[in-house]
Scaffold this motif. Structure first.
Motif, PDB file in Angstrom:
ATOM      1  N   GLU A  30      22.960 -15.589  -4.535  1.00  0.00           N
ATOM      2  CA  GLU A  30      21.753 -15.669  -3.711  1.00  0.00           C
ATOM      3  C   GLU A  30      20.737 -16.646  -4.289  1.00  0.00           C
ATOM      4  O   GLU A  30      20.134 -17.436  -3.566  1.00  0.00           O
ATOM      5  N   THR A  31      20.570 -16.611  -5.601  1.00  0.00           N
ATOM      6  CA  THR A  31      19.586 -17.463  -6.252  1.00  0.00           C
ATOM      7  C   THR A  31      19.925 -18.944  -6.119  1.00  0.00           C
ATOM      8  O   THR A  31      19.069 -19.765  -5.831  1.00  0.00           O
ATOM      9  N   PHE A  32      21.212 -19.279  -6.325  1.00  0.00           N
ATOM     10  CA  PHE A  32      21.610 -20.677  -6.344  1.00  0.00           C
ATOM     11  C   PHE A  32      22.280 -21.143  -5.051  1.00  0.00           C
ATOM     12  O   PHE A  32      22.689 -22.303  -4.949  1.00  0.00           O
ATOM     13  N   GLY A  33      22.436 -20.249  -4.083  1.00  0.00           N
ATOM     14  CA  GLY A  33      23.026 -20.634  -2.809  1.00  0.00           C
ATOM     15  C   GLY A  33      24.487 -21.038  -2.921  1.00  0.00           C
ATOM     16  O   GLY A  33      24.929 -21.947  -2.226  1.00  0.00           O
ATOM     17  N   VAL A  34      25.217 -20.394  -3.809  1.00  0.00           N
ATOM     18  CA  VAL A  34      26.637 -20.681  -3.988  1.00  0.00           C
ATOM     19  C   VAL A  34      27.448 -19.427  -3.705  1.00  0.00           C
ATOM     20  O   VAL A  34      26.903 -18.355  -3.526  1.00  0.00           O
ATOM     21  N   THR A  35      28.767 -19.577  -3.686  1.00  0.00           N
ATOM     22  CA  THR A  35      29.627 -18.425  -3.479  1.00  0.00           C
ATOM     23  C   THR A  35      30.805 -18.480  -4.439  1.00  0.00           C
ATOM     24  O   THR A  35      31.323 -19.556  -4.720  1.00  0.00           O
ATOM     25  N   ALA A  36      31.213 -17.314  -4.919  1.00  0.00           N
ATOM     26  CA  ALA A  36      32.316 -17.233  -5.869  1.00  0.00           C
ATOM     27  C   ALA A  36      33.653 -17.447  -5.187  1.00  0.00           C
ATOM     28  O   ALA A  36      34.656 -17.653  -5.844  1.00  0.00           O
ATOM     29  N   ALA A  37      33.707 -17.441  -3.858  1.00  0.00           N
ATOM     30  CA  ALA A  37      34.954 -17.621  -3.126  1.00  0.00           C
ATOM     31  C   ALA A  37      35.309 -19.095  -2.930  1.00  0.00           C
ATOM     32  O   ALA A  37      36.296 -19.409  -2.302  1.00  0.00           O
ATOM     33  N   ALA A  38      34.553 -20.010  -3.473  1.00  0.00           N
ATOM     34  CA  ALA A  38      34.790 -21.443  -3.291  1.00  0.00           C
ATOM     35  C   ALA A  38      36.162 -21.915  -3.758  1.00  0.00           C
ATOM     36  O   ALA A  38      36.731 -22.790  -3.130  1.00  0.00           O
ATOM     37  N   PRO A  39      36.764 -21.374  -4.845  1.00  0.00           N
ATOM     38  CA  PRO A  39      38.067 -21.886  -5.270  1.00  0.00           C
ATOM     39  C   PRO A  39      39.149 -21.799  -4.204  1.00  0.00           C
ATOM     40  O   PRO A  39      40.056 -22.612  -4.189  1.00  0.00           O
ATOM     41  N   VAL A  40      39.060 -20.865  -3.272  1.00  0.00           N
ATOM     42  CA  VAL A  40      40.058 -20.774  -2.206  1.00  0.00           C
ATOM     43  C   VAL A  40      39.996 -22.018  -1.337  1.00  0.00           C
ATOM     44  O   VAL A  40      41.002 -22.616  -1.010  1.00  0.00           O
ATOM     45  N   GLU A  80      44.853  -6.476  -2.583  1.00  0.00           N
ATOM     46  CA  GLU A  80      45.476  -7.767  -2.276  1.00  0.00           C
ATOM     47  C   GLU A  80      44.463  -8.735  -1.666  1.00  0.00           C
ATOM     48  O   GLU A  80      44.457  -9.921  -1.999  1.00  0.00           O
ATOM     49  N   VAL A  81      43.610  -8.240  -0.784  1.00  0.00           N
ATOM     50  CA  VAL A  81      42.583  -9.091  -0.173  1.00  0.00           C
ATOM     51  C   VAL A  81      41.653  -9.616  -1.255  1.00  0.00           C
ATOM     52  O   VAL A  81      41.300 -10.806  -1.269  1.00  0.00           O
ATOM     53  N   ARG A  82      41.281  -8.774  -2.201  1.00  0.00           N
ATOM     54  CA  ARG A  82      40.414  -9.207  -3.304  1.00  0.00           C
ATOM     55  C   ARG A  82      41.101 -10.276  -4.136  1.00  0.00           C
ATOM     56  O   ARG A  82      40.480 -11.255  -4.544  1.00  0.00           O
ATOM     57  N   ALA A  83      42.402 -10.105  -4.391  1.00  0.00           N
ATOM     58  CA  ALA A  83      43.140 -11.085  -5.191  1.00  0.00           C
ATOM     59  C   ALA A  83      43.255 -12.427  -4.470  1.00  0.00           C
ATOM     60  O   ALA A  83      43.174 -13.484  -5.089  1.00  0.00           O
ATOM     61  N   GLY A  88      34.313  -9.414  -3.621  1.00  0.00           N
ATOM     62  CA  GLY A  88      33.996  -8.183  -4.328  1.00  0.00           C
ATOM     63  C   GLY A  88      34.625  -6.998  -3.609  1.00  0.00           C
ATOM     64  O   GLY A  88      35.133  -7.121  -2.491  1.00  0.00           O
ATOM     65  N   LEU A  89      34.586  -5.856  -4.245  1.00  0.00           N
ATOM     66  CA  LEU A  89      35.211  -4.655  -3.688  1.00  0.00           C
ATOM     67  C   LEU A  89      34.601  -4.286  -2.338  1.00  0.00           C
ATOM     68  O   LEU A  89      35.328  -4.025  -1.378  1.00  0.00           O
ATOM     69  N   LYS A  90      33.287  -4.288  -2.248  1.00  0.00           N
ATOM     70  CA  LYS A  90      32.621  -3.898  -1.004  1.00  0.00           C
ATOM     71  C   LYS A  90      32.979  -4.854   0.132  1.00  0.00           C
ATOM     72  O   LYS A  90      33.309  -4.423   1.237  1.00  0.00           O
ATOM     73  N   GLU A 113      52.243 -18.174   3.735  1.00  0.00           N
ATOM     74  CA  GLU A 113      53.417 -17.297   3.678  1.00  0.00           C
ATOM     75  C   GLU A 113      53.367 -16.366   2.480  1.00  0.00           C
ATOM     76  O   GLU A 113      53.728 -15.191   2.574  1.00  0.00           O
ATOM     77  N   LYS A 114      52.905 -16.866   1.333  1.00  0.00           N
ATOM     78  CA  LYS A 114      52.775 -16.009   0.143  1.00  0.00           C
ATOM     79  C   LYS A 114      51.732 -14.918   0.376  1.00  0.00           C
ATOM     80  O   LYS A 114      51.931 -13.767  -0.009  1.00  0.00           O
ATOM     81  N   ALA A 115      50.622 -15.294   1.009  1.00  0.00           N
ATOM     82  CA  ALA A 115      49.575 -14.306   1.306  1.00  0.00           C
ATOM     83  C   ALA A 115      50.098 -13.259   2.274  1.00  0.00           C
ATOM     84  O   ALA A 115      49.860 -12.061   2.095  1.00  0.00           O
ATOM     85  N   LYS A 116      50.824 -13.700   3.295  1.00  0.00           N
ATOM     86  CA  LYS A 116      51.385 -12.764   4.271  1.00  0.00           C
ATOM     87  C   LYS A 116      52.352 -11.805   3.585  1.00  0.00           C
ATOM     88  O   LYS A 116      52.304 -10.592   3.804  1.00  0.00           O
ATOM     89  N   GLU A 117      53.210 -12.339   2.727  1.00  0.00           N
ATOM     90  CA  GLU A 117      54.183 -11.519   2.006  1.00  0.00           C
ATOM     91  C   GLU A 117      53.476 -10.491   1.115  1.00  0.00           C
ATOM     92  O   GLU A 117      53.858  -9.310   1.085  1.00  0.00           O
ATOM     93  N   ALA A 118      52.428 -10.917   0.411  1.00  0.00           N
ATOM     94  CA  ALA A 118      51.701 -10.011  -0.479  1.00  0.00           C
ATOM     95  C   ALA A 118      51.006  -8.907   0.310  1.00  0.00           C
ATOM     96  O   ALA A 118      51.053  -7.729  -0.072  1.00  0.00           O
ATOM     97  N   LEU A 119      50.376  -9.271   1.415  1.00  0.00           N
ATOM     98  CA  LEU A 119      49.670  -8.276   2.223  1.00  0.00           C
ATOM     99  C   LEU A 119      50.640  -7.306   2.891  1.00  0.00           C
ATOM    100  O   LEU A 119      50.385  -6.100   2.943  1.00  0.00           O
ATOM    101  N   GLU A 120      51.761  -7.820   3.386  1.00  0.00           N
ATOM    102  CA  GLU A 120      52.751  -6.935   3.991  1.00  0.00           C
ATOM    103  C   GLU A 120      53.377  -6.030   2.945  1.00  0.00           C
ATOM    104  O   GLU A 120      53.703  -4.877   3.229  1.00  0.00           O
ATOM    105  N   GLY A 121      53.554  -6.532   1.734  1.00  0.00           N
ATOM    106  CA  GLY A 121      54.056  -5.712   0.629  1.00  0.00           C
ATOM    107  C   GLY A 121      53.126  -4.568   0.299  1.00  0.00           C
ATOM    108  O   GLY A 121      53.536  -3.509  -0.167  1.00  0.00           O
ATOM    109  N   ALA A 122      51.818  -4.779   0.540  1.00  0.00           N
ATOM    110  CA  ALA A 122      50.824  -3.740   0.282  1.00  0.00           C
ATOM    111  C   ALA A 122      50.711  -2.759   1.445  1.00  0.00           C
ATOM    112  O   ALA A 122      50.014  -1.768   1.356  1.00  0.00           O
ATOM    113  N   GLY A 123      51.398  -3.061   2.572  1.00  0.00           N
ATOM    114  CA  GLY A 123      51.408  -2.148   3.707  1.00  0.00           C
ATOM    115  C   GLY A 123      50.604  -2.607   4.913  1.00  0.00           C
ATOM    116  O   GLY A 123      50.434  -1.846   5.864  1.00  0.00           O
TER     117      GLY A 123
END
Length: 129
Positions: A30-40, A80-83, A88-90, A113-123
């Motif tokens: 919030e302070t710096f107007g950035v997001t930790a999700a940028a590496p994606v 899996e979504v967090r990974a 964050g968890l919330k 495809e890797k994301a789909k496989e991981a999420l489907e593996g989690a149910g």
């Protein structure tokens, strides 16, 4: 205030609980107007540039990974979504509960495809668009 070195900052972070660290990250964003999700988004950029010319335009090279349903093992799906997104968890919990929702946008086919496989593996139920 004295300027802290990177090592001193890391030592201070090691003493924080995960909740305190999560709150710090939110405040930092919030302070710096950035997001930790940028590496994606950064990871998806090279794939988009590589297929810009030639015959690859006829074949779809970017996909959206959409979570259509969380399934019975919602906790595993949230993990899996967090990974995959560095949320964050919330935020990950809210995203999973709001299904159908796009988890990743404009990613390369192999990443999708890797994301789909991981999420489907989690149910979870997942579609690629």
């Amino acid at each position: 205030m004295a300027k802290l070195t990177t090592a001193e900052l890391l030592d201070a972070f090691k003493e924080l609980t995960l909740i305190e660290l999560s709150e710090f990250v939110k405040e930092f964003e919030e302070t710096f107007g950035v997001t930790a999700a940028a590496p994606v988004a950064v990871a998806a950029a090279p794939a988009a540039g590589g297929a810009a010319g030639g015959d690859a335009a006829a074949e779809k090279d970017e996909f959206d990974v959409e979570l259509t349903a969380a399934g019975d093992k919602k906790i595993n799906v949230i993990k899996e979504v967090r990974a995959l997104t560095n949320l964050g968890l919330k935020e990950a919990k809210e995203l999973v509960e709001a299904a159908p929702k796009v988890i990743l946008e404009n990613v390369a086919k192999d990443v999708a495809e890797k994301a789909k496989e991981a999420l489907e593996g989690a149910g979870a139920s997942v579609t690629l668009k």
